[in-house]
Design a protein around this motif. Structure first.
Motif, PDB file in Angstrom:
ATOM      1  N   ASN A 292      39.274  38.165  37.030  1.00  0.00           N
ATOM      2  CA  ASN A 292      39.210  37.021  37.947  1.00  0.00           C
ATOM      3  C   ASN A 292      37.789  36.522  38.150  1.00  0.00           C
ATOM      4  N   SER A 293      36.808  37.422  37.977  1.00  0.00           N
ATOM      5  CA  SER A 293      35.403  37.043  38.150  1.00  0.00           C
ATOM      6  C   SER A 293      34.794  36.478  36.871  1.00  0.00           C
TER       7      SER A 293
ATOM      8  N   ARG B 166      37.486  53.264  25.799  1.00  0.00           N
ATOM      9  CA  ARG B 166      36.816  54.512  26.172  1.00  0.00           C
ATOM     10  C   ARG B 166      35.880  54.339  27.362  1.00  0.00           C
ATOM     11  N   SER B 167      35.379  53.117  27.553  1.00  0.00           N
ATOM     12  CA  SER B 167      34.344  52.906  28.557  1.00  0.00           C
ATOM     13  C   SER B 167      34.783  52.112  29.780  1.00  0.00           C
ATOM     14  N   TYR B 168      36.056  51.652  29.824  1.00  0.00           N
ATOM     15  CA  TYR B 168      36.473  50.816  30.951  1.00  0.00           C
ATOM     16  C   TYR B 168      37.853  51.201  31.489  1.00  0.00           C
ATOM     17  N   ILE B 169      37.957  51.203  32.815  1.00  0.00           N
ATOM     18  CA  ILE B 169      39.224  51.289  33.523  1.00  0.00           C
ATOM     19  C   ILE B 169      39.305  50.034  34.389  1.00  0.00           C
ATOM     20  N   VAL B 170      40.442  49.330  34.338  1.00  0.00           N
ATOM     21  CA  VAL B 170      40.564  48.041  35.022  1.00  0.00           C
ATOM     22  C   VAL B 170      41.726  48.061  36.008  1.00  0.00           C
ATOM     23  N   ASN B 171      41.515  47.477  37.165  1.00  0.00           N
ATOM     24  CA  ASN B 171      42.578  47.292  38.151  1.00  0.00           C
ATOM     25  C   ASN B 171      43.467  46.142  37.663  1.00  0.00           C
ATOM     26  N   LYS B 172      44.767  46.373  37.567  1.00  0.00           N
ATOM     27  CA  LYS B 172      45.689  45.359  37.048  1.00  0.00           C
ATOM     28  C   LYS B 172      45.578  44.033  37.795  1.00  0.00           C
ATOM     29  N   LYS B 173      45.329  44.096  39.099  1.00  0.00           N
ATOM     30  CA  LYS B 173      45.362  42.876  39.910  1.00  0.00           C
ATOM     31  C   LYS B 173      44.213  41.922  39.596  1.00  0.00           C
ATOM     32  N   VAL B 174      43.149  42.408  38.941  1.00  0.00           N
ATOM     33  CA  VAL B 174      42.009  41.523  38.653  1.00  0.00           C
ATOM     34  C   VAL B 174      42.081  40.932  37.247  1.00  0.00           C
ATOM     35  N   ILE B 175      43.120  41.295  36.473  1.00  0.00           N
ATOM     36  CA  ILE B 175      43.252  40.754  35.119  1.00  0.00           C
ATOM     37  C   ILE B 175      43.758  39.313  35.204  1.00  0.00           C
ATOM     38  N   ARG B 176      42.944  38.368  34.757  1.00  0.00           N
ATOM     39  CA  ARG B 176      43.333  36.958  34.798  1.00  0.00           C
ATOM     40  C   ARG B 176      44.061  36.546  33.528  1.00  0.00           C
ATOM     41  N   GLU B 177      43.562  37.020  32.376  1.00  0.00           N
ATOM     42  CA  GLU B 177      44.207  36.684  31.114  1.00  0.00           C
ATOM     43  C   GLU B 177      43.833  37.691  30.034  1.00  0.00           C
ATOM     44  N   ILE B 178      44.675  37.729  28.992  1.00  0.00           N
ATOM     45  CA  ILE B 178      44.400  38.555  27.822  1.00  0.00           C
ATOM     46  C   ILE B 178      44.477  37.648  26.603  1.00  0.00           C
TER      47      ILE B 178
ATOM     48  N   GLU C  87      40.518  48.200  46.246  1.00  0.00           N
ATOM     49  CA  GLU C  87      39.344  47.335  46.310  1.00  0.00           C
ATOM     50  C   GLU C  87      38.518  47.376  45.036  1.00  0.00           C
ATOM     51  N   ILE C  88      38.716  48.411  44.208  1.00  0.00           N
ATOM     52  CA  ILE C  88      37.934  48.551  42.975  1.00  0.00           C
ATOM     53  C   ILE C  88      38.450  47.583  41.928  1.00  0.00           C
ATOM     54  N   HIS C  89      37.559  46.782  41.359  1.00  0.00           N
ATOM     55  CA  HIS C  89      37.951  45.822  40.329  1.00  0.00           C
ATOM     56  C   HIS C  89      38.019  46.484  38.950  1.00  0.00           C
ATOM     57  N   PHE C  90      36.933  47.120  38.563  1.00  0.00           N
ATOM     58  CA  PHE C  90      36.944  47.873  37.311  1.00  0.00           C
ATOM     59  C   PHE C  90      35.821  48.899  37.320  1.00  0.00           C
TER      60      PHE C  90
ATOM     61  N   TRP D 176      33.338  46.688  42.938  1.00  0.00           N
ATOM     62  CA  TRP D 176      34.375  46.299  43.887  1.00  0.00           C
ATOM     63  C   TRP D 176      33.792  45.291  44.876  1.00  0.00           C
ATOM     64  N   SER D 177      34.660  44.386  45.300  1.00  0.00           N
ATOM     65  CA  SER D 177      34.289  43.337  46.263  1.00  0.00           C
ATOM     66  C   SER D 177      32.965  42.709  45.855  1.00  0.00           C
ATOM     67  N   ASP D 178      31.943  42.873  46.704  1.00  0.00           N
ATOM     68  CA  ASP D 178      30.658  42.224  46.432  1.00  0.00           C
ATOM     69  C   ASP D 178      29.564  43.232  46.104  1.00  0.00           C
ATOM     70  N   ARG D 179      29.937  44.407  45.636  1.00  0.00           N
ATOM     71  CA  ARG D 179      28.904  45.395  45.361  1.00  0.00           C
ATOM     72  C   ARG D 179      29.241  46.275  44.153  1.00  0.00           C
ATOM     73  N   VAL D 180      28.225  47.034  43.735  1.00  0.00           N
ATOM     74  CA  VAL D 180      28.349  47.945  42.606  1.00  0.00           C
ATOM     75  C   VAL D 180      27.735  49.276  43.023  1.00  0.00           C
ATOM     76  N   ALA D 181      28.321  50.373  42.571  1.00  0.00           N
ATOM     77  CA  ALA D 181      27.756  51.693  42.852  1.00  0.00           C
ATOM     78  C   ALA D 181      27.720  52.508  41.570  1.00  0.00           C
ATOM     79  N   VAL D 182      26.675  53.308  41.393  1.00  0.00           N
ATOM     80  CA  VAL D 182      26.565  54.210  40.247  1.00  0.00           C
ATOM     81  C   VAL D 182      26.745  55.633  40.744  1.00  0.00           C
ATOM     82  N   ILE D 183      27.708  56.344  40.181  1.00  0.00           N
ATOM     83  CA  ILE D 183      27.976  57.720  40.594  1.00  0.00           C
ATOM     84  C   ILE D 183      27.971  58.630  39.382  1.00  0.00           C
TER      85      ILE D 183
END
Length: 239
Positions: free
Chosen positions: A215-216, A195-207, A152-155, A167-174
């Motif tokens: 996708n968003s 260094r600052s981003y990890i991305v879920n492959k399924k949400v990548i629309r284009e490079i 469910e996590i987008h990035f 993820w989905s319709d929300r954001v959390a800071v941990i």
């Protein structure tokens, strides 16, 4: 300040106005600043300080302020209750060879410092494994426990000692490092793209070039040293 004899408590203030007066008068090396104070917030007070301000360490019980704190280029950001170990870590981030002789503590910091805890400070409290795959992560955000499946996590965006999970319709800071969250996520599903981003492959629309569009519509840069790994990880799906 018996536990830190190399520091001297020069003053404290209960309101933002008093804090501003003390900072200008004492010209301290370090300021511990509470976000929620009478009259104005800690962030509003920051805007009244000159560019050559002291090292600022923000204190709050609400982790949702972490992103705004990061944008203000703070030396560190502490979540209450503050352990003595975490307090020292923040102080040691101050880059000053002639180490501070004094600093004002704003609001209630002394009462928030507690003995060093043996409990881990990271905010991922539990994971449930099924084979080599994490079924879910149990996150602690403020006083809530949030169950989220990695799929469910987008990035994830890194902010020093904090992470912002989308993820989905929300954001959390941990409160966690990129290295720790990367270990908890299934490697086959997530890509460290800089260094600052990890991305879920399924949400990548284009490079395009060195930039990912999700996708968003979010634009995420690909770091030079990460580009080869990113392209190699996606190559098997190329047609």
């Amino acid at each position: 300040m018996q536990k830190v004899p190399f520091l001297e408590l020069a003053g404290s203030a209960e309101t933002a106005t008093d804090a501003l007066f003390l900072i200008r008068k004492l010209k301290p090396d370090i300021v511990f600043l509470d976000i929620e104070m009478p009259e104005m917030t800690g962030f509003e007070l920051l805007k009244l300080l000159p560019a050559s301000r002291p090292a600022m360490i923000m204190i709050t019980a609400d982790p949702s302020y972490a992103l705004e704190g990061y944008e203000h280029e703070l030396t560190d950001y502490l979540l209450k209750p503050v352990s003595f170990e975490r307090f020292l870590k923040a102080v040691n981030k101050v880059d000053n060879t002639d180490f501070p002789k004094s600093f004002p503590v704003i609001s209630e910091l002394p009462r928030e410092i507690v003995p060093i805890s043996k409990e881990p400070q990271e905010q991922i409290l539990d994971t449930e494994f099924s084979g080599a795959r994490n079924d879910f992560l149990l996150l602690k955000e403020n006083k809530k426990l949030i169950k989220v499946a990695p799929a469910e996590i987008h990035f994830i965006e890194g902010m020093r000692d904090y992470l912002k999970l989308y993820w989905s319709d929300r954001v959390a800071v941990i409160h966690m490092t990129m290295a720790k969250i990367e270990e908890a996520l299934p490697a086959a599903q997530f890509l460290r793209v800089n260094r600052s981003y990890i991305v879920n492959k399924k949400v990548i629309r284009e490079i395009e070039g060195n930039e990912i569009t999700t996708n968003s519509g979010r634009k995420i840069p690909i770091g030079v040293t990460y580009r080869a790994n990113v392209l190699a990880a996606l190559h098997k799906n190329r047609i």
